[in-house]
Design a protein around this motif. Sequence first.
Motif, PDB file in Angstrom:
ATOM      1  N   GLU A  43      -1.595   2.670 -11.061  1.00 23.57           N
ATOM      2  CA  GLU A  43      -2.744   2.119 -11.577  1.00 23.57           C
ATOM      3  C   GLU A  43      -2.464   0.615 -12.238  1.00 23.57           C
ATOM      4  O   GLU A  43      -3.007  -0.302 -12.319  1.00 23.57           O
ATOM      5  CB  GLU A  43      -3.865   2.627 -12.554  1.00 23.57           C
ATOM      6  N   PHE A  44      -1.276   0.508 -12.799  1.00 24.34           N
ATOM      7  CA  PHE A  44      -0.684  -0.515 -13.480  1.00 24.34           C
ATOM      8  C   PHE A  44      -0.465  -1.694 -12.599  1.00 24.34           C
ATOM      9  O   PHE A  44      -0.575  -2.836 -12.727  1.00 24.34           O
ATOM     10  CB  PHE A  44       0.508  -0.142 -14.251  1.00 24.34           C
ATOM     11  N   ASN A  51       1.716   3.818  -3.160  1.00 25.80           N
ATOM     12  CA  ASN A  51       1.205   5.381  -2.838  1.00 25.80           C
ATOM     13  C   ASN A  51       2.386   6.048  -3.309  1.00 25.80           C
ATOM     14  O   ASN A  51       2.230   7.094  -3.848  1.00 25.80           O
ATOM     15  CB  ASN A  51       0.671   5.412  -1.533  1.00 25.80           C
ATOM     16  N   GLY A  73      -3.393  -2.505 -10.428  1.00 30.98           N
ATOM     17  CA  GLY A  73      -4.639  -3.050 -11.348  1.00 30.98           C
ATOM     18  C   GLY A  73      -5.964  -2.445 -10.958  1.00 30.98           C
ATOM     19  O   GLY A  73      -7.051  -3.271 -10.786  1.00 30.98           O
ATOM     20  N   GLY A  74      -5.798  -1.285 -10.861  1.00 29.54           N
ATOM     21  CA  GLY A  74      -7.066  -0.345 -10.386  1.00 29.54           C
ATOM     22  C   GLY A  74      -6.303   0.767  -9.520  1.00 29.54           C
ATOM     23  O   GLY A  74      -5.165   0.855  -9.426  1.00 29.54           O
ATOM     24  N   THR A  75      -7.402   1.302  -8.617  1.00 22.41           N
ATOM     25  CA  THR A  75      -6.765   2.436  -7.935  1.00 22.41           C
ATOM     26  C   THR A  75      -6.775   2.109  -6.420  1.00 22.41           C
ATOM     27  O   THR A  75      -6.052   2.739  -5.640  1.00 22.41           O
ATOM     28  CB  THR A  75      -7.933   3.492  -8.000  1.00 22.41           C
ATOM     29  N   GLU A  76      -7.248   0.738  -6.116  1.00 19.15           N
ATOM     30  CA  GLU A  76      -7.094   0.188  -4.878  1.00 19.15           C
ATOM     31  C   GLU A  76      -6.308  -0.879  -4.781  1.00 19.15           C
ATOM     32  O   GLU A  76      -6.034  -1.526  -5.654  1.00 19.15           O
ATOM     33  CB  GLU A  76      -8.366  -0.038  -4.208  1.00 19.15           C
ATOM     34  N   THR A 112      -5.867  -4.522  -4.536  1.00 21.46           N
ATOM     35  CA  THR A 112      -6.983  -5.754  -4.416  1.00 21.46           C
ATOM     36  C   THR A 112      -6.421  -6.897  -5.009  1.00 21.46           C
ATOM     37  O   THR A 112      -5.233  -7.013  -4.848  1.00 21.46           O
ATOM     38  CB  THR A 112      -8.054  -5.380  -5.561  1.00 21.46           C
ATOM     39  N   ALA A 113      -6.997  -7.729  -5.242  1.00 23.95           N
ATOM     40  CA  ALA A 113      -6.648  -9.184  -5.635  1.00 23.95           C
ATOM     41  C   ALA A 113      -5.759  -8.958  -6.876  1.00 23.95           C
ATOM     42  O   ALA A 113      -4.819  -9.678  -7.140  1.00 23.95           O
ATOM     43  CB  ALA A 113      -7.697 -10.316  -5.835  1.00 23.95           C
ATOM     44  N   ASN A 114      -6.147  -8.144  -7.775  1.00 25.27           N
ATOM     45  CA  ASN A 114      -5.282  -7.703  -9.011  1.00 25.27           C
ATOM     46  C   ASN A 114      -4.066  -7.433  -8.753  1.00 25.27           C
ATOM     47  O   ASN A 114      -3.147  -7.506  -9.262  1.00 25.27           O
ATOM     48  CB  ASN A 114      -6.015  -6.530  -9.805  1.00 25.27           C
ATOM     49  N   THR A 127       1.001  -1.168  -0.065  1.00 27.81           N
ATOM     50  CA  THR A 127      -0.090   0.104  -0.230  1.00 27.81           C
ATOM     51  C   THR A 127       1.028   1.273  -0.096  1.00 27.81           C
ATOM     52  O   THR A 127       0.658   1.994  -1.045  1.00 27.81           O
ATOM     53  CB  THR A 127      -0.969   0.022   1.325  1.00 27.81           C
TER      54      THR A 127
END
Lengths: 153, 349
Positions: free
Chosen positions: B174-175, B160, B178-181, B183-185, B156
């Motif tokens: 984001e790369f 950031n 895998g999104g903005t948070e 996650t599993a991505n 995290t």
Amino acid sequence: MDNNDKKKSRREFISKSLFGGGLLASAGVLLHHGIKFIFPEEKEKRSRKLLVGRVDELKIGEAKEVNIGDRSLFLVHTNDGYKVLSAICTHLGCKIKWEGHRDRFYCPCHQGIFSPSGDVVSGPPPEPLEEFKVEIDKNLVYMWIEETTGGIV
Amino acid sequence: MSGKVKEWFLQRIPINTESTANAVNEVFKEPIPSHMKYWYYALGATPLILFLIQLVTGVLLTFYYIPSPEKAFESVRYISEEVRMGFYIRGLHRWGSNLMVIAIFLHMVRVFFTRGYRKPRELNWVIGVLIFLVTLTLCFTGYSLVYNQLSYWAATVGTNMLKEIPLIGTLMLEFLRGGTEVTANTLTRFYNLHIIFMPLFLLILLAVHIVMVRLHGVSKLEGKENEEKTYPFFPEHFYHTLIVGLFILVVLSSLTVILPPGLGEQANPAVTPNHIKPEWYFYGIYALLNLLPLRFGIYLIIVFIIVGTFWPFIDEYIKIKWPKIKVHYFFGSLCAFLFLLFTVYEMFV
């Protein structure tokens, strides 16, 4: 250069241009699709009104943690009324804690300190905590929040 | 019989055996400057040896590791506590990464203070810096896979930080996530980076680095270019390298047995634990970001990386302007001092 050579070179030029153009276009399409695949779609965010507490639940200077989905928030009763603040530190994204005995929010990662209304008191956080719109209706406290989108979790 | 077998293979793999034998011979006869007989000048091979150990142990770990938020921590526990010799393979991998950071750092310090990067070897220094950065990325993505509290919050905080990089920061965030948070991505991307992209990139960088060393020849000590004698790579230096390799294995095994890597607490996105800290090699950056405003701290790190990467060219320029001042001593000592200071500061705070 005779006429035949000219024709040949023109034909060559057209065929090479078509070949090169086709190749470039295919590469472009592939790249575009690849980039779309790598960066997940940000779905349109919808705002929702959610019940987070009762007006008489907290005394002035008290706070409680509220979890909505995987988002952590704090409902605080300040002198200016109720506030809903994000529990994510604006420095590097760690989760803050409410320290009631010291009347402050504290981030354990880099020792950032926020006031009950979310302003930075000390430490490295660059800006106040994110604040959400609050609505009081009769005896109930509501907040407005956007639905988050992310991975499959 | 062996002649027939050889002929059978040569028909199917038509290589010129004579020129191949000559090329191999040339590699073994590579002239090595006599100062390389001292151990502290022979650190260059250690990262390669460690990389090979990481490759083997890493592949073995993938037999049991499951890159999913629900199962990652449990699979690491299973490897450490139930798989036969699992603790040993994981321990070698974990300590190997630590030693690799130290080995590359020491090699870079040696090259820096002896100005081994001077013309015409500037580009190989640049590749060396890239090797160091890729290794740190591998360490970062590696300990994020354990999916304990340290892993989760390191991922995290680390991602950031990227957000503050000008122009490409948000894209990088984001790369990686895998999104903005987170996650599993994020976990699957870290896994991908850790087991495919970064090792492949590192392998290519190491290969180019070694080829460049071979093409230029090992650098002689500055000021002694003409007088220093050489000796062939084989057998002395070759055995030297083997002994270093064996020594590393002994150290790794001992560390694994005496200090096996723990598991920590399973990742909990709802609670940032008190006293959260990254691995020791990121202490310096962590302390810096604690003491300085975020954006300023990130910019300072970027400037430092750029100056460090292109230092041979900067040094050359300074040398032309002020030939008598050994600026690299000041710069190198200052960096080493600050790094140690911040690391020790963070260790005891």
